[in-house]
Each structure stands twice: as structure tokens, then as C-alpha cells.
Design a protein around this motif. Structure first.
Motif, PDB file in Angstrom:
ATOM      1  N   HIS A  75      53.872  44.800  39.337  1.00 51.77           N
ATOM      2  CA  HIS A  75      52.884  43.950  38.664  1.00 51.77           C
ATOM      3  C   HIS A  75      51.633  44.757  38.333  1.00 51.77           C
ATOM      4  CE1 HIS A  75      51.670  43.923  42.897  1.00 51.77           C
ATOM      5  NE2 HIS A  75      50.443  43.620  42.477  1.00 51.77           N
ATOM      6  N   MET A  76      50.746  44.112  37.602  1.00 54.90           N
ATOM      7  CA  MET A  76      49.448  44.696  37.274  1.00 54.90           C
ATOM      8  C   MET A  76      48.350  43.748  37.729  1.00 54.90           C
ATOM      9  SD  MET A  76      49.947  46.329  33.466  1.00 54.90           S
ATOM     10  CE  MET A  76      51.274  47.475  33.103  1.00 54.90           C
ATOM     11  N   THR A  77      47.253  44.319  38.168  1.00 56.68           N
ATOM     12  CA  THR A  77      46.130  43.529  38.670  1.00 56.68           C
ATOM     13  C   THR A  77      44.865  43.882  37.916  1.00 56.68           C
ATOM     14  OG1 THR A  77      47.106  43.423  40.884  1.00 56.68           O
ATOM     15  CG2 THR A  77      44.754  42.958  40.706  1.00 56.68           C
ATOM     16  N   ALA A  78      44.155  42.861  37.448  1.00 58.38           N
ATOM     17  CA  ALA A  78      42.883  43.066  36.765  1.00 58.38           C
ATOM     18  C   ALA A  78      41.747  43.002  37.769  1.00 58.38           C
ATOM     19  CB  ALA A  78      42.690  42.005  35.676  1.00 58.38           C
ATOM     20  N   TRP A  79      40.718  43.801  37.518  1.00 61.61           N
ATOM     21  CA  TRP A  79      39.504  43.805  38.335  1.00 61.61           C
ATOM     22  C   TRP A  79      38.343  43.532  37.389  1.00 61.61           C
ATOM     23  CZ3 TRP A  79      40.242  44.228  43.560  1.00 61.61           C
ATOM     24  CH2 TRP A  79      41.505  44.687  43.978  1.00 61.61           C
ATOM     25  N   ILE A  80      37.746  42.336  37.538  1.00 63.80           N
ATOM     26  CA  ILE A  80      36.776  41.821  36.574  1.00 63.80           C
ATOM     27  C   ILE A  80      35.438  41.607  37.265  1.00 63.80           C
ATOM     28  CG2 ILE A  80      36.399  40.056  34.813  1.00 63.80           C
ATOM     29  CD1 ILE A  80      39.378  39.257  35.246  1.00 63.80           C
ATOM     30  N   PHE A  81      34.357  41.947  36.578  1.00 64.26           N
ATOM     31  CA  PHE A  81      33.029  41.698  37.127  1.00 64.26           C
ATOM     32  C   PHE A  81      32.742  40.198  37.166  1.00 64.26           C
ATOM     33  CE2 PHE A  81      31.560  46.129  35.850  1.00 64.26           C
ATOM     34  CZ  PHE A  81      31.447  46.543  37.168  1.00 64.26           C
ATOM     35  N   GLY A  82      32.149  39.762  38.237  1.00 65.66           N
ATOM     36  CA  GLY A  82      31.764  38.355  38.355  1.00 65.66           C
ATOM     37  C   GLY A  82      30.751  38.173  39.473  1.00 65.66           C
ATOM     38  N   GLN A  83      30.237  36.949  39.599  1.00 63.80           N
ATOM     39  CA  GLN A  83      29.265  36.652  40.652  1.00 63.80           C
ATOM     40  C   GLN A  83      29.549  35.275  41.251  1.00 63.80           C
ATOM     41  OE1 GLN A  83      25.437  36.749  38.728  1.00 63.80           O
ATOM     42  NE2 GLN A  83      25.751  34.847  37.603  1.00 63.80           N
ATOM     43  N   GLU A  84      29.303  35.166  42.539  1.00 63.18           N
ATOM     44  CA  GLU A  84      29.471  33.885  43.217  1.00 63.18           C
ATOM     45  C   GLU A  84      28.352  32.934  42.808  1.00 63.18           C
ATOM     46  OE1 GLU A  84      31.312  34.352  47.497  1.00 63.18           O
ATOM     47  OE2 GLU A  84      29.799  35.919  47.184  1.00 63.18           O
ATOM     48  N   LEU A  85      28.696  31.664  42.701  1.00 66.29           N
ATOM     49  CA  LEU A  85      27.721  30.642  42.340  1.00 66.29           C
ATOM     50  C   LEU A  85      27.222  29.939  43.606  1.00 66.29           C
ATOM     51  CD1 LEU A  85      29.530  29.112  39.226  1.00 66.29           C
ATOM     52  CD2 LEU A  85      27.678  30.805  39.249  1.00 66.29           C
ATOM     53  N   ALA A  86      25.911  29.787  43.692  1.00 69.92           N
ATOM     54  CA  ALA A  86      25.335  29.118  44.857  1.00 69.92           C
ATOM     55  C   ALA A  86      25.571  27.607  44.757  1.00 69.92           C
ATOM     56  CB  ALA A  86      23.837  29.413  44.947  1.00 69.92           C
ATOM     57  N   GLU A 143      45.344  38.491  39.271  1.00 70.06           N
ATOM     58  CA  GLU A 143      46.722  38.901  38.989  1.00 70.06           C
ATOM     59  C   GLU A 143      47.081  38.575  37.536  1.00 70.06           C
ATOM     60  OE1 GLU A 143      48.410  40.671  41.004  1.00 70.06           O
ATOM     61  OE2 GLU A 143      47.055  40.468  42.723  1.00 70.06           O
ATOM     62  N   LEU A 144      47.638  39.549  36.842  1.00 73.01           N
ATOM     63  CA  LEU A 144      47.992  39.381  35.437  1.00 73.01           C
ATOM     64  C   LEU A 144      49.408  38.834  35.293  1.00 73.01           C
ATOM     65  CD1 LEU A 144      46.561  42.718  33.973  1.00 73.01           C
ATOM     66  CD2 LEU A 144      45.504  40.456  33.931  1.00 73.01           C
ATOM     67  N   ASN A 145      49.568  37.859  34.390  1.00 75.77           N
ATOM     68  CA  ASN A 145      50.906  37.313  34.136  1.00 75.77           C
ATOM     69  C   ASN A 145      51.684  38.232  33.199  1.00 75.77           C
ATOM     70  OD1 ASN A 145      50.049  36.716  31.423  1.00 75.77           O
ATOM     71  ND2 ASN A 145      49.101  34.826  32.182  1.00 75.77           N
ATOM     72  N   HIS A 146      52.926  37.860  32.920  1.00 74.93           N
ATOM     73  CA  HIS A 146      53.815  38.716  32.128  1.00 74.93           C
ATOM     74  C   HIS A 146      53.273  38.936  30.721  1.00 74.93           C
ATOM     75  CE1 HIS A 146      57.481  40.604  30.738  1.00 74.93           C
ATOM     76  NE2 HIS A 146      57.595  39.710  29.771  1.00 74.93           N
ATOM     77  N   LYS A 147      52.706  37.893  30.135  1.00 73.19           N
ATOM     78  CA  LYS A 147      52.179  38.012  28.771  1.00 73.19           C
ATOM     79  C   LYS A 147      51.037  39.030  28.724  1.00 73.19           C
ATOM     80  CE  LYS A 147      49.172  35.135  27.315  1.00 73.19           C
ATOM     81  NZ  LYS A 147      48.433  33.910  26.898  1.00 73.19           N
ATOM     82  N   LEU A 148      50.136  38.960  29.694  1.00 73.87           N
ATOM     83  CA  LEU A 148      49.009  39.897  29.727  1.00 73.87           C
ATOM     84  C   LEU A 148      49.474  41.311  30.059  1.00 73.87           C
ATOM     85  CD1 LEU A 148      46.320  37.709  31.537  1.00 73.87           C
ATOM     86  CD2 LEU A 148      46.395  38.340  29.129  1.00 73.87           C
ATOM     87  N   THR A 149      50.490  41.409  30.901  1.00 78.07           N
ATOM     88  CA  THR A 149      51.042  42.728  31.234  1.00 78.07           C
ATOM     89  C   THR A 149      51.581  43.421  29.987  1.00 78.07           C
ATOM     90  OG1 THR A 149      51.620  42.036  33.483  1.00 78.07           O
ATOM     91  CG2 THR A 149      52.797  43.935  32.585  1.00 78.07           C
TER      92      THR A 149
END
Length: 340
Positions: A105-116, A144-150
């Protein structure tokens, strides 16, 4: 989408990270890369919000143990139709995200922030300036990336045609009428650093490192990163100082067009960064061989010269034989006349 400078850290993380994963360089050789100064990255799971790694060293070491031998950089447009599975985390609209390539599989790592939970205003809470940290703290969230995104990721990794990229950027950016006054000064450095070498080196004993590993030649990639950055700065100055050569302010329509052109520079730069991050070892332009004109001239002129000389030689030979015959005939007449 404005191109945030965080792409420089992402590019270094992917290029040096791949060299580490394949055993070409050790972690200690680039762990203190100057581009990461005043930046702190942590890594969490998007579904559970669990902390996975508090630093990219731990993140990469764990990926290597999991059998990952490649990470890649991609444009965020690939994820524009995907739904965020965690409402407690806001995924940020930066231009790029990282993908780790696992066996199955392939895994994406995306910037984000937790919401208070206790803060409901739409705008971000502003911390008093005196209480802010100089370090930019960012979190990568595992998705986690699905098959279409992979499949899209694999298509995105197709080997680029650098000659076509060069022609496109030249036509769309550097030959644009808003870039007519742009003059690019070739840099003395062979590598693109993404930061001031003098400033960084004065406060750091570590030798300055470029954004791409220096042991892999990629002159076109380094040079284009400089050119795109300088062009962006040039247009930004025009936007901030919207006056013509006579000191007259330009029209609102021209100012709007300048902003659109600036956005175009950012968009093409973001796409170019993707190609560089994933394929910089092949970033070379085709060298067109120039034929030497002297050889061609000699080939044309030589037969012509010989053709001119040969008839002249033949004519001289014919004249000599004819003269000999006449002289012989005269001598015979004289001998006959005088009775010799």
C-alpha cells in the motif's frame, strides 16, 4: 493557492530521505541540515490522533524498518476530492504532500492541525506575540491511500521529459510580456540552497547543504529553482510597487493581471518541484550537437577547386603535344629543303 516556503523543507526531506532509505547516506550526514532550522515536524495518525514520531529521524528510521525504500512528493490536487475522516483535525491546504511506498500500500503524510474543542470561531486564535515561539511547529498526519489514489500516484511518478518542461516554462513564464524586464543573473553556486549561506554558516558550524544531495549531479534542477525564485521575487516587487517607468501607477486591471501571473508562477513552480523531488537524478537537458561550418565548407569547395584545376591541366597537356607536332613538322621541312 499561495506557495508556502514549507516546500523547501519537504523537498529536502524527500530527496535526502530517499538517499537514507536506500543506504546511500547516513542520517548523521544530513540530520542538522540548515533548511530545518527553526522547524519542528511531528507525525501522527489521522484516525486515532496518536503520536507516531516526534521527529523526522524517528519517522524515517521506522519507515526503513517497515521495508519502505522510497518516499515521494506530490501536488495536493490529487487529494482535492477526498474526505477528511477526522473532524477534529483540519488538513491544511499546502501545495504538496508526501507519500511513503510500502510493499502492499501507499500512505500519504499531509500537513494539518488539531482543532480545539472549546474554540468555535472560524478564524485561527492569535497567540500574543510575546508568547509565540520562533520555531515553526508542523504536524504530518498519516492518511491511507485507496486504490484509485494509488494509481494516480504511480502515474505521477512517470519519468518526465525535461526538454518539454524547459520549453513550457520558457514559453509560459520567462517569455511572458510581464517578464520582459526580468534579467536573471546566473548564480556562482552550483547548488540551490533555499537559504542564505552566509547568514546560516555564521551561526552554524555544520557545512551548508543544498536542498538536493550534492553527490548526485542535477545542474538543470538547481538552476531552474534559482530562476523561478528570482522571477517570483521580481513580479512580487512589481505588485508591491505598481508604477511604470514614468512613475505613474498602473491600471487596476494590470495590477490584477500581475497577481494572476504571480499565481501562475506559483502553480508551475509547485509542479516543477514535484518533478524535481521525484526525478532530480535525471534532470538534464538534451545537448544539441553543433556542426562545425568549416568542414562542410571544405567539403563543398574542394571538389569545385579540383574540377577547376583538372580542365586547365588537360588543356596545357593538349597545347604541348600540338606545339611539339608543329615544331617537328617545321624541322622536317627545313631538313628536306636543305637536303639534310
Amino acid at each position: 493557492m499561495s506557495l508556502d516556503k514549507i516546500w523547501k523543507q519537504q523537498l529536502a526531506l524527500v530527496s535526502y530521505g530517499n538517499e537514507y532509505l536506500t543506504g546511500q547516506i547516513a542520517m548523521q550526514q544530513w540530520l542538522q541540515h540548515q533548511i530545518f532550522n527553526l522547524h519542528q515536524f511531528s507525525f501522527r495518525d489521522l484516525n486515532t490522533q496518536h503520536l507516531l514520531a516526534q521527529h523526522f529521524q524517528v519517522w524515517l528510521e521506522t519507515l526503513k524498518k517497515q521495508g519502505v525504500q522510497r518516499i515521494s512528493l506530490h501536488h495536493s490536487n490529487i487529494l482535492r476530492q477526498e474526505q477528511n475522516p477526522n473532524a477534529n483535525v483540519e488538513l491544511l491546504s499546502f501545495a504538496h504532500f508526501i507519500v511513503s511506498h510500502h510493499d502492499t500500500h501507499m500512505t500519504a503524510w499531509i500537513f494539518g492541525q488539531e482543532l480545539a474543542e472549546w474554540y468555535n470561531a472560524e478564524e485561527d486564535f492569535i497567540i500574543p506575540e510575546s508568547q509565540r515561539s520562533a520555531v515553526r511547529s508542523m504536524t504530518y498526519w498519516r492518511f491511507e491511500l485507496n486504490h484509485k489514489l494509488t494509481k494516480q500516484i504511480k502515474q505521477d511518478l512517470t519519468q518526465p521529459n525535461w526538454d518539454e518542461i524547459q520549453s513550457f516554462t520558457k514559453a509560459e513564464l520567462f517569455q511572458h510580456h510581464y517578464a520582459q524586464d526580468f534579467k536573471y543573473d546566473s548564480k556562482d553556486e552550483r547548488f540551490y540552497y533555499g537559504y542564505s549561506i552566509t547568514e546560516q554558516h555564521s551561526t552554524n558550524t555544520i557545512a551548508p547543504l543544498p536542498l538536493l544531495p550534492s553527490h548526485i549531479p542535477a545542474p538543470y534542477a538547481h538552476e531552474m529553482l534559482y530562476q523561478l525564485e528570482d522571477l517570483s521575487t521580481f513580479i512580487e516587487q512589481k505588485i508591491n510597487h505598481p508604477y511604470d517607468e514614468h512613475g505613474v501607477i498602473i491600471s487596476p486591471e494590470q495590477q490584477l493581471n500581475l497577481r494572476h501571473f504571480s499565481e501562475k508562477i506559483d502553480d508551475i513552480t509547485a509542479k516543477f518541484i514535484v518533478k524535481v523531488a521525484n526525478h532530480y537524478p535525471t534532470a538534464k537537458l538534451t545537448v544539441t550537437a553543433v556542426q562545425e561550418p568549416f568542414d562542410e565548407t571544405m567539403q563543398i569547395q574542394l571538389p569545385s577547386t579540383q574540377a577547376t584545376q583538372r580542365p586547365t591541366e588537360q588543356q596545357s597537356k593538349k597545347m604541348s603535344v600540338f606545339t611539339l607536332i608543329i615544331v617537328t613538322a617545321l624541322l622536317c621541312l627545313i631538313a628536306f629543303y636543305y637536303g639534310f
